[in-house]
Design a protein around this motif. Structure first.
Motif: not given
Length: 190
Positions: A30-58
């Motif tokens: 929607t037009g309002s989604s551009a004004t909402k801050p994005p969430v960066i759910l990146t910051l996995h642990g030492l042995f992690g990767s972006k794939n750890n959070f793929s379901l949570v991100n959705k």
């Protein structure tokens, strides 16, 4: 010590690397989604990767109607391997990511776990991006029987603040006192 020597001698030096990432968009932009801050759910642990959070991100993208990015930190997942390997350098990589893929003027929320939590806190100190909120969560490498009672009893208050049902604007006069006052209303904190 052996790992440190291997990383030090075998990796090229790169002050900034372009990080690999995934992007979860809100289901119905929607037009309002551009004004909402994005969430960066990146910051996995030492042995992690972006794939750890793929379901949570959705779910986060859907529930908060905003963009969610999961990023592989340097030397993790499919991001480039390079030295140095320290908190400041990894925070700089993420600041570069925000400037390149989001917008340095757009405010962002950061969620980090373990190693990622420390990097999130380091990144939040930068004046080169606009960090609205930073959540640092340390998850132990063992099973826990359940959540601490103090956390459970404060959960509703935390959610009210995160949903902005209770408004506390950082930087305004006495914002810290207001925050402490809100948590003192919870019986376990008295």
């Amino acid at each position: 010590m052996i790992l440190k020597r291997l990383l030090h001698h075998k990796l090229p030096y790169k002050p900034i690397v372009d990080l690999a990432f995934t992007h979860a968009e809100p289901p119905k932009p929607t037009g309002s989604s551009a004004t909402k801050p994005p969430v960066i759910l990146t910051l996995h642990g030492l042995f992690g990767s972006k794939n750890n959070f793929s379901l949570v991100n959705k779910y986060l993208a859907k529930d908060f109607s905003t963009d969610v990015y999961a990023v592989d930190l340097r030397n993790h997942g499919t991001s480039p391997r390079a030295k140095p390997y320290d908190y400041l350098t990894m925070a700089r990589d993420l600041i570069h990511f925000v400037n390149t893929h989001i917008d340095p003027l757009r405010s962002v929320n950061i969620v980090g776990f373990s190693l990622g939590g420390k990097i999130a806190l380091t990144m939040a100190l930068s004046k080169k991006i606009n960090v609205e909120k930073c959540v640092s969560v340390d998850i132990p490498p063992y099973c826990t029987p359940g959540l601490d009672d103090v956390l459970l009893q404060n959960y509703d208050k935390i959610m009210q603040i995160s949903r902005r049902e209770i408004k506390i604007e950082k930087g305004t006069k006495k914002w810290k006192e207001k925050l402490i006052s809100e948590f003192r209303k919870v019986p376990v904190n008295v």
